[in-house]
Design a protein around this motif. Structure first.
Motif, short mmCIF file in Angstrom:
data_model
loop_
_atom_site.label_atom_id
_atom_site.label_comp_id
_atom_site.label_asym_id
_atom_site.label_seq_id
_atom_site.Cartn_x
_atom_site.Cartn_y
_atom_site.Cartn_z
N VAL A 54 9.56 -86.33 5.10
CA VAL A 54 9.39 -87.53 5.95
C VAL A 54 7.95 -88.03 5.92
CG1 VAL A 54 9.61 -88.42 8.30
CG2 VAL A 54 11.27 -86.77 7.46
N ASP A 55 6.99 -87.11 5.93
CA ASP A 55 5.57 -87.51 5.90
C ASP A 55 5.24 -88.24 4.60
OD1 ASP A 55 5.20 -86.36 8.35
OD2 ASP A 55 4.33 -84.49 7.59
N ALA A 56 5.84 -87.77 3.49
CA ALA A 56 5.61 -88.42 2.20
C ALA A 56 6.11 -89.86 2.22
CB ALA A 56 6.29 -87.63 1.09
N LYS A 57 7.23 -90.07 2.90
CA LYS A 57 7.81 -91.42 3.00
C LYS A 57 6.82 -92.37 3.69
CE LYS A 57 11.83 -93.97 4.52
NZ LYS A 57 12.36 -94.40 5.79
N GLN A 58 6.16 -91.85 4.73
CA GLN A 58 5.16 -92.67 5.43
C GLN A 58 4.01 -93.06 4.49
OE1 GLN A 58 4.75 -89.94 8.97
NE2 GLN A 58 4.57 -91.89 10.01
N LEU A 119 9.72 -69.81 12.42
CA LEU A 119 9.93 -69.59 10.98
C LEU A 119 10.84 -70.70 10.44
CD1 LEU A 119 10.42 -65.73 11.03
CD2 LEU A 119 8.72 -66.93 9.64
N ASP A 120 10.24 -71.70 9.82
CA ASP A 120 11.00 -72.86 9.36
C ASP A 120 10.98 -72.96 7.83
OD1 ASP A 120 11.96 -75.43 8.71
OD2 ASP A 120 11.30 -76.27 10.61
N MET A 121 9.90 -73.53 7.28
CA MET A 121 9.66 -73.62 5.82
C MET A 121 10.56 -74.60 5.07
SD MET A 121 8.62 -69.84 4.52
CE MET A 121 7.91 -68.64 5.62
N ARG A 122 11.22 -75.49 5.76
CA ARG A 122 12.07 -76.48 5.07
C ARG A 122 11.23 -77.65 4.59
NH1 ARG A 122 16.04 -78.04 9.72
NH2 ARG A 122 14.04 -77.80 10.80
N MET A 123 11.38 -77.99 3.31
CA MET A 123 10.75 -79.21 2.82
C MET A 123 11.59 -80.42 3.24
SD MET A 123 9.36 -78.18 -0.93
CE MET A 123 8.33 -76.73 -1.16
N ASP A 124 12.90 -80.22 3.30
CA ASP A 124 13.81 -81.25 3.79
C ASP A 124 14.17 -80.88 5.22
OD1 ASP A 124 15.85 -82.94 4.45
OD2 ASP A 124 17.21 -82.33 2.85
N LEU A 129 19.33 -74.54 6.30
CA LEU A 129 18.78 -73.20 6.05
C LEU A 129 17.29 -73.16 6.35
CD1 LEU A 129 19.41 -70.32 5.03
CD2 LEU A 129 18.78 -71.10 2.73
N THR A 130 16.89 -72.27 7.28
CA THR A 130 15.49 -72.09 7.62
C THR A 130 15.09 -70.64 7.29
OG1 THR A 130 16.00 -71.31 9.84
CG2 THR A 130 15.67 -73.69 9.58
N ALA A 131 13.77 -70.39 7.32
CA ALA A 131 13.29 -69.03 7.08
C ALA A 131 13.79 -68.09 8.18
CB ALA A 131 11.77 -69.02 7.02
N LYS A 132 13.92 -68.61 9.40
CA LYS A 132 14.42 -67.80 10.52
C LYS A 132 15.84 -67.32 10.25
CE LYS A 132 15.38 -69.47 14.82
NZ LYS A 132 15.07 -69.95 16.19
N LYS A 133 16.65 -68.23 9.69
CA LYS A 133 18.04 -67.89 9.36
C LYS A 133 18.09 -66.82 8.26
CE LYS A 133 22.32 -70.50 9.39
NZ LYS A 133 22.91 -71.83 9.39
N VAL A 134 17.24 -66.98 7.25
CA VAL A 134 17.18 -66.00 6.15
C VAL A 134 16.82 -64.62 6.71
CG1 VAL A 134 15.95 -65.32 4.04
CG2 VAL A 134 16.62 -67.71 4.38
N ILE A 135 15.76 -64.56 7.50
CA ILE A 135 15.26 -63.29 8.03
C ILE A 135 16.28 -62.61 8.96
CG2 ILE A 135 13.55 -62.33 9.68
CD1 ILE A 135 12.41 -62.59 6.88
N ASN A 136 16.97 -63.41 9.77
CA ASN A 136 17.87 -62.83 10.78
C ASN A 136 19.33 -62.66 10.34
OD1 ASN A 136 16.25 -62.44 13.38
ND2 ASN A 136 15.65 -64.51 12.74
N GLU A 137 19.72 -63.36 9.27
CA GLU A 137 21.15 -63.34 8.92
C GLU A 137 21.45 -62.80 7.53
OE1 GLU A 137 22.96 -67.14 9.75
OE2 GLU A 137 21.96 -67.27 11.70
#
Length: 302
Positions: A54-58, A119-124, A129-137
């Motif tokens: 989103v920032d790139a779009k701006q 823990l996020d790390m999403r470019m989109d 899928l977030t880093a939190k989901k990866v770590i916990n699931e």
């Protein structure tokens, strides 16, 4: 949005060998540094720039140039979006892979170990899928796989086991929650490198970076016309290896195929045998340039 100067900007632009009426693609718009430089070389040509952020779009909205089109999408959809714009062949594609300095500097995006955040790390930001989901699931076996494969973490198995044990008692939500577990596995003084390896592995998994790169490179072979250029800058060995293999062999595994006469059947010819690296002067100014490797290839007419 404040973005840093792109790494090896001059070398990237020279590698494209821009023609004033050519059609070019910037797969990783970011702060727009590469795109602005490409546009300086165009008169009645076209530039299509991709970025899902989103920032790139701006940033893109600030560019008022009739040659420029911004596409807010993942570059794995390269062919699809070019087709929507009536484009089947282009003269060059540029990709500056990895996370932009800006994304690292925004604490709440969760890319950097310098801050505490979710823990996020999403470019989109619309991705589920977030880093939190990866770590916990993720299962212990899958965590072991991504730490070993994407982060080249030496004690990946023990780390995966420790994370699975820790999350039984409470969810691992933040960067500091994760660093607390990581700190048991790292030698004193080596923390930053270890954290970086683990975070790289998570980021690659969350954004499917290796799969996306593989898909994009194959599409580049389809859309770049003979004589056109492919310019790719990577920041870790996994990406560089994939780009090198594709340029040298025309595929990601195995040996190059040959025709009846022994001619190599591969879409690109490397313009530089070894990757181009940043000068000492540039590394001194921009630390990110330290790990950058630039490969330039020309589309053959097989």
């Amino acid at each position: 949005m404040e973005y840093h100067q792109p790494v090896m900007l001059r070398e990237c632009i020279e590698g494209l060998e821009i023609k004033p009426d050519g059609i070019y693609v910037d797969l990783t718009f970011g702060g727009g540094g590469h795109s602005r430089s490409i546009l300086q070389g165009l008169e009645n040509g076209k530039l299509f720039a991709f970025d899902q952020d989103v920032d790139a779009k701006q940033n893109a909205e600030a560019i008022e140039n009739p040659c420029f089109t911004f596409i807010q999408a993942n570059f794995r959809y390269l062919k699809r979006y070019l087709k929507l714009h009536g484009i089947s062949k282009v003269d060059g594609v540029l990709a500056d892979l990895g996370v932009s300095s800006h994304q690292f500097d925004v604490a709440e995006r969760g890319f950097s170990t310098r801050f505490d955040a979710e823990l996020d790390m999403r470019m989109d930001q619309d991705s589920e899928l977030t880093a939190k989901k990866v770590i916990n699931e993720y299962s212990e076996a899958d965590l072991h796989r991504i730490f070993g494969m994407y982060g080249e973490v030496k004690n990946a198995r023990s780390l995966a086991s420790a994370i699975v044990t820790a999350r039984i008692n409470r969810q691992i939500n933040t960067i500091n929650d994760l660093k607390e577990i990581l700190s048991r596995f790292v030698k004193r003084g080596k923390e930053n490198k270890y954290y970086a390896q683990v975070f790289q592995a998570l980021r690659i998994e969350v954004n499917q970076e290796m799969i996306v790169l593989e898909e994009a490179l194959q599409q580049c072979a389809d859309v770049i016309r003979p004589g056109g250029k492919l310019v790719v800058m990577s920041y870790h060995s996994l990406e560089d290896r994939m780009v090198k293999q594709f340029v040298q062999k025309g595929k990601f595994f195995g040996e190059v195929e040959k025709d009846f006469y022994g001619n190599e059947l591969k879409p690109f010819q490397a313009k530089n045998k070894k990757p181009i690296v940043a000068s000492q002067e540039e590394v001194a100014i921009n630390n990110r340039a330290r790990s950058a490797k630039l490969r330039i290839a020309e589309r053959t007419d097989i």
